[in-house]
Design an enzyme around this catalytic site. Structure first.
Site, PDB file in Angstrom:
ATOM      1  N   ARG A  58      -6.871  20.615  -9.035  1.00 25.54           N
ATOM      2  CA  ARG A  58      -8.141  19.952  -8.678  1.00 25.54           C
ATOM      3  C   ARG A  58      -9.070  20.921  -7.956  1.00 25.54           C
ATOM      4  O   ARG A  58     -10.286  20.835  -8.034  1.00 25.54           O
ATOM      5  CB  ARG A  58      -7.883  18.691  -7.831  1.00 25.54           C
ATOM      6  CG  ARG A  58      -9.168  17.978  -7.393  1.00 25.54           C
ATOM      7  CD  ARG A  58      -8.944  16.515  -6.990  1.00 25.54           C
ATOM      8  NE  ARG A  58      -7.840  16.363  -6.070  1.00 25.54           N
ATOM      9  CZ  ARG A  58      -7.873  16.676  -4.757  1.00 25.54           C
ATOM     10  NH1 ARG A  58      -8.984  17.138  -4.224  1.00 25.54           N
ATOM     11  NH2 ARG A  58      -6.814  16.518  -3.999  1.00 25.54           N
ATOM     12  N   TYR A 111     -31.523  10.635 -19.093  1.00 21.73           N
ATOM     13  CA  TYR A 111     -30.292  10.056 -19.614  1.00 21.73           C
ATOM     14  C   TYR A 111     -30.038   8.714 -18.900  1.00 21.73           C
ATOM     15  O   TYR A 111     -30.004   8.668 -17.662  1.00 21.73           O
ATOM     16  CB  TYR A 111     -29.144  11.041 -19.367  1.00 21.73           C
ATOM     17  CG  TYR A 111     -27.831  10.603 -19.958  1.00 21.73           C
ATOM     18  CD1 TYR A 111     -27.669  10.527 -21.339  1.00 21.73           C
ATOM     19  CD2 TYR A 111     -26.759  10.267 -19.156  1.00 21.73           C
ATOM     20  CE1 TYR A 111     -26.463  10.123 -21.892  1.00 21.73           C
ATOM     21  CE2 TYR A 111     -25.553   9.865 -19.699  1.00 21.73           C
ATOM     22  CZ  TYR A 111     -25.412   9.789 -21.064  1.00 21.73           C
ATOM     23  OH  TYR A 111     -24.216   9.385 -21.603  1.00 21.73           O
ATOM     24  N   ASP A 183     -31.174  19.012 -15.731  1.00 18.50           N
ATOM     25  CA  ASP A 183     -30.190  18.653 -16.757  1.00 18.50           C
ATOM     26  C   ASP A 183     -30.579  19.437 -18.007  1.00 18.50           C
ATOM     27  O   ASP A 183     -31.576  19.132 -18.660  1.00 18.50           O
ATOM     28  CB  ASP A 183     -30.238  17.137 -17.005  1.00 18.50           C
ATOM     29  CG  ASP A 183     -29.201  16.679 -18.028  1.00 18.50           C
ATOM     30  OD1 ASP A 183     -28.721  17.532 -18.804  1.00 18.50           O
ATOM     31  OD2 ASP A 183     -28.881  15.474 -18.052  1.00 18.50           O
ATOM     32  N   LYS A 208     -21.731  17.987 -25.300  1.00 14.56           N
ATOM     33  CA  LYS A 208     -22.763  18.153 -26.322  1.00 14.56           C
ATOM     34  C   LYS A 208     -22.719  19.571 -26.892  1.00 14.56           C
ATOM     35  O   LYS A 208     -21.709  19.969 -27.431  1.00 14.56           O
ATOM     36  CB  LYS A 208     -24.120  17.776 -25.738  1.00 14.56           C
ATOM     37  CG  LYS A 208     -24.097  16.489 -24.880  1.00 14.56           C
ATOM     38  CD  LYS A 208     -23.761  15.223 -25.658  1.00 14.56           C
ATOM     39  CE  LYS A 208     -23.410  14.034 -24.770  1.00 14.56           C
ATOM     40  NZ  LYS A 208     -24.401  13.648 -23.784  1.00 14.56           N
TER      41      LYS A 208
HETATM   42  C1  PLP Z   1     -24.414  12.932 -22.506  1.00 14.79           C
HETATM   43  C2  PLP Z   1     -25.367  13.283 -21.460  1.00 14.79           C
HETATM   44  C3  PLP Z   1     -25.033  13.175 -20.098  1.00 14.79           C
HETATM   45  C4  PLP Z   1     -23.714  12.622 -19.613  1.00 14.79           C
HETATM   46  O1  PLP Z   1     -22.624  13.369 -20.036  1.00 14.79           O
HETATM   47  P1  PLP Z   1     -21.155  12.794 -20.364  1.00 14.79           P
HETATM   48  O2  PLP Z   1     -20.418  13.992 -20.758  1.00 14.79           O
HETATM   49  O3  PLP Z   1     -21.312  11.776 -21.448  1.00 14.79           O
HETATM   50  O4  PLP Z   1     -20.649  12.156 -19.107  1.00 14.79           O
HETATM   51  C5  PLP Z   1     -25.994  13.568 -19.174  1.00 14.79           C
HETATM   52  N1  PLP Z   1     -27.197  14.035 -19.557  1.00 14.79           N
HETATM   53  C6  PLP Z   1     -27.557  14.121 -20.855  1.00 14.79           C
HETATM   54  C7  PLP Z   1     -28.909  14.639 -21.212  1.00 14.79           C
HETATM   55  C8  PLP Z   1     -26.654  13.759 -21.842  1.00 14.79           C
HETATM   56  O5  PLP Z   1     -27.017  13.861 -23.129  1.00 14.79           O
END
Ligand code: PLP
Length: 404
Positions: A58, A111, A183, A208
């Site tokens: 962790r 998001y 982000d 992603k």
């Molecule tokens: C998918 C996504 C998230 C969250 O990520 P997870 O891996 O699904 O928890 C946050 N920001 C954006 C822009 C995303 O596409």
């Protein structure tokens, strides 16, 4: 090997500076929760920070650390913090940077769960937030209050694909003593590195583009400076949002082809966007690579390419979108993005269904908005699939059928 002076794609392949123990070409999966100390003294040194030996997964793990160092290097930050998911990264950042009485300004098209977590839960602990169209700098300036601590930007934003000027935001943040959090999921570090424009914290849903194969959920935070890095890392450890070594191994494997995947997907996206823009059944389209995109010039300035996310609206709104999505065959009706396969979804009823109708309207998420995450298939096949699905959409004016 020192990878600092390598170019981007070489870093993908050789990043993280892992030294092989047995001549292995790939970073092994250190699937161990805990690590043996050579002696009681060494154990004590690990705990008080004099030694950087491993203690417990962790807190840190060799496989995970290779991924963290690689992405931190790609994003030009001091250090990386891998998390169990993208939302693990978001909650760690909120928790580390905001206290009772603090205020955050965020993009209104953000998001969905990032906004839900703040409005539904952090509000319970006395954290305030305001959502504005961050592509309009005046709106950001107007929203700043004496207790504002964080400016949280998503660019390109989900799902409207609107673009926020990173350099201008960093200037606003500096002037008002705010931390700028970005982000960067929709761009990947291949196309955009917000730290170069002055961001303090960047994060990704690794699920992603970085992993790219729709088989892992994960996140990563990259922090520009050491002190803030340590603060956020310690919060991740306390909250237990760590990644698992097996997850990290798969992501290291997926990451190696990031630049090839992104190049191909955005080449496809540009062709599809040009085709959709001329399509008689398409009412509007937003793709940063099109001159018609309201922030096309800013995208050119801060991105090395326009990515592979397209949003568009069909004439005939919600019903037309439903027909199209029920008729695609190659494109997969699924949420998520950034994988090798083309995905299509309807934000108003899916990813953003929890956002109120009023907030959706304000953020430009219309009922007819279709989000297309273009994959790396042969573009002719994607276009043929979208065309046959669009051919099922019937447009009517009053009682007259006007088009097939
Ligand atoms: C998918 C996504 C998230 C969250 O990520 P997870 O891996 O699904 O928890 C946050 N920001 C954006 C822009 C995303 O596409």
């Amino acid at each position: 090997m020192d990878t600092k002076n390598l170019k981007f794609t070489s870093k993908l392949i050789h990043g993280g500076g892992y030294k092989s123990k047995l001549g292995e070409v790939n970073v092994p999966i250190y699937q161990s929760s805990t690590f043996e100390f050579e002696s009681a003294e060494e154990g004590a040194r690990c705990f008080n920070g004099e030694s950087n030996g491993y203690i417990y997964t962790r807190l840190g793990n060799p496989t995970i650390n290779v991924l963290e160092r690689t992405v931190a290097d790609l994003e030009k930050g001091f250090g990386g913090i891998a998390t169990s998911s993208g939302m693990g990264a978001v909650s760690t950042i909120y928790m580390a940077l905001l206290s009772k009485g603090d205020h955050m300004i965020s993009s209104d098209a953000v998001y969905g769960p990032s906004r839900g977590l703040m409005e539904d839960h952090f509000s319970r602990f006395g954290v305030e937030s305001t959502y504005v169209d961050t592509s309009n700098l005046e709106e950001i300036k107007k929203a700043i209050k004496p207790n504002t601590k964080v400016l949280y930007i998503e660019t390109p934003a989900n799902p409207t694909i609107s673009i926020t000027d990173l350099k201008a935001c960093s200037e606003i943040a500096k002037k008002h003593n705010l931390l700028l959090v970005v982000d960067n999921t929709f761009s990947s570090p291949y196309l955009q590195r917000p730290i170069e424009f002055g961001a303090d914290v960047v994060f990704h849903s690794i699920t992603k583009f970085i992993n790219g194969h729709a088989d892992v959920v994960g996140g990563i935070i990259v922090v520009k400076e050491e002190a803030l890095y340590k603060k956020i890392r310690s919060m991740m450890i306390s909250m237990g949002c760590n990644m698992d070594p097996h997850q990290a191994y798969l992501v290291i494997r997926g990451l190696k082809t990031l630049s090839l995947r992104v190049e191909r997907a955005q080449e496809n996206a540009m062709k599809i966007a040009n085709w959709l823009e001329k399509h008689t059944k398409v009412e509007w389209i937003k793709y940063p690579g099109l001159k018609s995109h309201p922030q096309h010039e800013i995208a050119k300035k801060q991105m090395d390419g326009f990515g592979s996310m397209i949003s568009f609206g069909l004439k005939g709104g919600l019903e037309a979108g439903r027909v199209m999505m029920n008729n695609v065959k190659l494109a997969i009706l699924a949420v998520s993005l950034g994988g090798v396969e083309t995905l299509i979804e309807h934000p108003a009823s899916m990813t953003h269904s929890k956002v109120s109708a009023e907030d959706k309207k304000k953020a430009g998420i219309s009922d007819g908005l279709v989000r297309l995450a273009v994959g790396i298939e042969d573009v002719e096949d994607i276009i043929a699939d979208l065309e046959q699905a669009l051919s099922k959409v019937k447009l009517w004016i009053k009682d007259w059928k006007i088009e097939d």
